[in-house]
Design an enzyme around this catalytic site. Structure first.
Site, short mmCIF file in Angstrom:
data_model
loop_
_atom_site.label_atom_id
_atom_site.label_comp_id
_atom_site.label_asym_id
_atom_site.label_seq_id
_atom_site.Cartn_x
_atom_site.Cartn_y
_atom_site.Cartn_z
N SER A 54 31.18 -15.19 56.73
CA SER A 54 31.92 -15.26 55.46
C SER A 54 33.01 -16.32 55.52
CB SER A 54 32.49 -13.90 55.08
OG SER A 54 33.27 -13.37 56.13
N ALA A 59 32.73 -3.48 50.18
CA ALA A 59 32.41 -3.48 48.75
C ALA A 59 31.98 -4.86 48.23
CB ALA A 59 33.58 -2.95 47.94
N ALA A 68 29.90 -18.00 41.83
CA ALA A 68 29.23 -17.19 42.85
C ALA A 68 29.53 -15.70 42.71
CB ALA A 68 29.66 -17.66 44.24
N VAL A 80 25.88 -11.23 47.70
CA VAL A 80 24.47 -11.08 48.06
C VAL A 80 24.28 -10.20 49.30
CG1 VAL A 80 24.35 -13.17 49.51
CG2 VAL A 80 22.29 -12.37 48.36
N GLU A 133 25.32 -7.27 50.84
CA GLU A 133 24.95 -5.85 50.87
C GLU A 133 23.67 -5.64 50.05
OE1 GLU A 133 28.22 -2.81 51.55
OE2 GLU A 133 29.05 -3.98 49.93
S1 SMO Z 1 29.27 -0.23 53.16
MO1 SMO Z 1 30.86 -1.50 53.09
O1 SMO Z 1 31.37 -1.58 51.48
O2 SMO Z 1 31.76 -1.46 54.53
#
Ligand code: SMO
Length: 744
Positions: free
Chosen positions: A476, A513, A698, A701, A703
């Site tokens: 990231s 999230a 943007a 993607v 999760e």
């Molecule tokens: S499952 Mo995550 O929002 O660490």
């Protein structure tokens, strides 16, 4: 654009593949001592006696900790900000253990080996109590202890009336397994005393502030007494979102006044950290014969394990993910989360989304089958349009392009010609299946959905970034660097990331999230714009021109048209210093929206009807992600999501034994994840129609990439066999049993 939608290798990729990156367990820390936990061997029981004399008499043993000599403060490891309320039922060492693997005691010794050997010498006696090992059993048990940790409902329209008027109602019950993250790095923590009585914690985590808050509650000391730094992390996937070891390690360091390491081995990470919750969901979908969904009623039972943890949020987050995909006028939902005497659950890539999508997307395919309708055609009659309103929250789903995902995906996959084909003679049956999925972008409208960042020009012309950005290993930071690089026109490698440190970074929710690209990315874009304006104002003074006439090019500012003069960032740093001007900017970005990211996944499987083994042969993932910042990393996320999803569909289950509550799958030799030979051919297709509120359009993607996979694979298997398999994972035993009962 120069840096957006371009591949860029992970910034620390070379250090990783060459083994030079120092993870926590590799760090040499002077005077370090080692802790080892003793874990419960019963699923539920009162500890009646702990005899540690033999252990304590071993040379090199420094201390034994247990419920008799540690703070009994209760806490909930899910909290991430100071005054957050959540039911507190966990403590460092409970008197009554609630699952096999619960914490009984700890040995601290001069070496890890001495600690391990001494731990084996501790004698523990329990008075065993009745235990339950599944949510259904918890529901049936009706014990005096309230095991329901949360119940969430919504009900809009008139579901019963619409059901009564519909042409048919298709009911299914899908069950999903408890699964484990299997991050390569096990859970690990180091804590040490700092000057002034403070404790410094080194924790590979998803939020240094969550570690700080949870530890403060457990120890009963102010958060300001705790400082947390995140070293490089060897994967998390949600597994390190809740601090598990940190409060204990901090307590040991505080008492012993020594640096202490508490590192788990693999089987401990399986039995004593967190898992994805298991769920059983009954769905009734009412349709008209022409394929419109008239109403839907969903009832989900969630097994959150021995402690409440983030289980309080699961029924709600599942409901949020359920009603953003299809346009349904009448819908009812009930989600209940129950405690059981099993390993606690927590975050795991999608936070409830993989469960609820398996439950609802398998039901949808079986509904299409009942209608005699192509599942793509059926979905296209019901999918949401862009800017639909989420009926339960009133939130706009943004530029939701799931219909494009399905249409373009079906064309690319040649769905029309492959669907309904009976392929495969004799033993090997083939079939295709698909599923859709949606996920959120951040926590808005929840609390603290904001990121604060500071960018400052360095004397060498590079840029210092101060922000609590927790890269979990997936890159990231590289994506975020590209966003800054685009604004300032510098190479992404010119951005110098600070270490994430609760003392120097502004408060941040951390990585969770699906908020990194969408929220942190926009915060950084704005901060970079603000720094750019400051740089431009200094350059304008130097050139004696209007800042609007300046342009930026590869670490330089150019004047006028044509750009006859140029000045480098490093030179500008000096000129600014001479003028007593600061070239630094801090911005806080507070989210104002929470659009949906969308996907449609298509799978082809081959089933050996003799052995029951399912193989995924071919896979297409289509993602509506607004715009890809780094195509290479996006594809990496999608590939890993597919790998995890195939495991979820076919292989993975921690396997709570129904009689004892012990785990079958508590090691990498007994818990099977798909390996390279089990991976299909994968193609990815990106729908890049830009999200107006996202940085350069943007949205998330990472999760979502795993969310539609299991239902797509299960739907393909059901299509291949003409079955309605609904119990995940589809192990060979289950497939063979279903084929046998079908033959009867
Ligand atoms: S499952 Mo995550 O929002 O660490």
């Amino acid at each position: 654009m120069k840096h957006i939608s371009k591949p860029h290798p992970i910034l620390d990729g070379y250090e990783k593949v060459s083994g030079r990156l120092t993870y926590l367990d590799d760090m040499k820390i002077e005077g370090l001592v080692h802790a080892k936990l003793l874990l419960s061997t019963v699923a539920h029981g009162r500890i009646t006696r702990i005899d540690a004399d033999a252990a304590l008499s071993q040379p090199g043993v420094l201390a034994v900790f247990h419920h008799g000599n540690t703070p009994g403060n209760t806490y909930n490891s899910t909290i991430w900000f100071e005054d957050q309320e959540a039911p507190e039922d966990e403590c460092m060492f409970p008197r009554v253990v609630r699952h096999m693997g619960d914490r009984v005691a700890a040995i601290v010794a001069e070496t890890a080996e001495i600690a391990r050997e001494a731990a084996a010498l501790i004698r523990v006696e329990y008075s065993e109590l009745p235990a339950v090992f599944s949510a259904q059993a918890a529901l049936a048990a009706e014990t005096a202890e309230v095991d329901l940790v949360d119940e969430t409902r919504f009900d809009y329209g008139d579901t019963d009336a619409a059901m009564a008027e519909s042409d048919r109602v298709v009911e299914t019950t899908v069950s999903t397994p408890r699964t484990h993250h299997c991050a390569i790095e096990n859970h690990s923590c180091v804590a040490m005393p700092e000057k002034g009585g403070r404790i410094l914690i080194l924790s590979p985590c998803q939020s240094v502030f969550a570690v700080q808050m949870v530890t403060a509650r457990a120890l009963g000391i102010p958060a300001s007494q705790i400082r947390v730094i995140k070293p490089p992390i060897g994967g998390s996937f949600g597994g390190k979102a809740e601090p598990v070891l940190d409060p204990l390690c901090a307590q040991f360091a505080r008492v012993l006044k020594l640096p202490v390491r508490l590192s788990f081995e693999r089987h401990e990470t399986f039995t004593a950290t967190r898992t994805r919750s298991g769920a059983i969901g009954r769905v009734r979908t009412a349709v008209s014969d022409d394929g419109h969904i008239l109403a839907r009623d969903t009832d989900v039972l969630i097994d959150v394990g021995a402690y409440t943890t983030g289980g309080i949020f699961l029924p709600g987050s599942m409901s949020q993910r359920l009603c953003r995909l299809y346009d349904i006028d009448n819908q009812r939902y009930r989600g209940r989360a129950l405690r059981t005497n099993t390993v606690p659950s927590g975050a795991y890539r999608g936070y409830g989304s993989p469960q609820i999508h398996a439950i609802s997307e398998i039901n949808l395919d079986l509904t299409a089958t009942a209608l005699g309708m192509d599942p793509v055609v059926f979905r296209m009659k019901n999918l949401v349009e862009p800017n639909a309103t989420d009926p339960t929250t009133g939130i706009d789903v943004g530029n939701a392009r799931v219909r494009d995902c399905v249409t373009e995906g079906a064309a690319r996959f040649d769905w029309k010609n492959r669907w309904g084909q009976t392929v495969g003679r004799s033993r090997l049956k083939r079939g295709v299946g698909m599923a859709c999925g949606t996920h959120i972008n951040g926590c808005f409208p929840g609390f603290h959905e904001a990121t604060t960042a500071t960018l400052a020009l360095r004397p060498d012309g590079r840029v210092d970034l101060t922000c609590a950005l927790h890269d979990l290993g997936c890159g990231s930071n590289t994506t975020l660097a590209q966003i800054i690089a685009e604004v300032l026109d510098i190479p992404p490698t010119d951005i110098v990331f600070c270490e994430v440190d609760s003392d120097i970074c502004a408060y941040d929710l951390g990585t969770r999230a699906s908020r990194m690209t969408y929220i942190a990315g926009e915060a950084l874009r704005r901060t970079a714009k603000s720094l750019k304006a400051k740089i431009a104002s200094v350059a304008a003074l130097e050139f004696n021109c209007d800042p609007d006439d300046l342009s930026f090019e590869d670490r330089n500012v150019l004047s006028g048209h044509p750009s006859d003069r140029r000045i480098s960032f490093s030179e500008l740093f000096r000129r600014a210093e001479n003028r007593n001007l600061e070239l630094a900017a801090t911005e806080t970005y507070r989210a104002t929206a929470n659009p949906g990211s969308y996907a449609a996944h298509f799978a082809e499987v081959e089933v050996d009807i003799l052995t029951g083994k399912v193989r995924v042969l071919d896979y297409l993932a289509v993602h509506d992600l607004g715009r890809s910042i780094n195509r290479q990393l996006v594809e990496g996320q999608i590939h890993s999501g597919i790998q995890m999803g195939i495991g979820y569909a076919l292989l993975e289950d921690i396997g709570v034994k129904p009689d004892t509550g012990a785990l079958n799958g508590d090691s990498l030799s007994r818990y099977h994840v798909p390996n390279a030979p089990e991976m299909p051919r994968i193609e990815t297709l990106l729908i890049e129609k830009t999200e107006p509120t996202g940085p350069y359009g943007a949205k998330a993607v990472g999760e979502l990439a795993t969310i539609p996979v299991a239902p797509a694979v299960v739907n393909a298997t059901n299509a291949a066999l003409g079955l309605s398999l609904t119990t995940l994972p589809l192990t060979p035993e289950r497939v063979v049993a279903a084929l046998k009962s079908q033959a009867r």
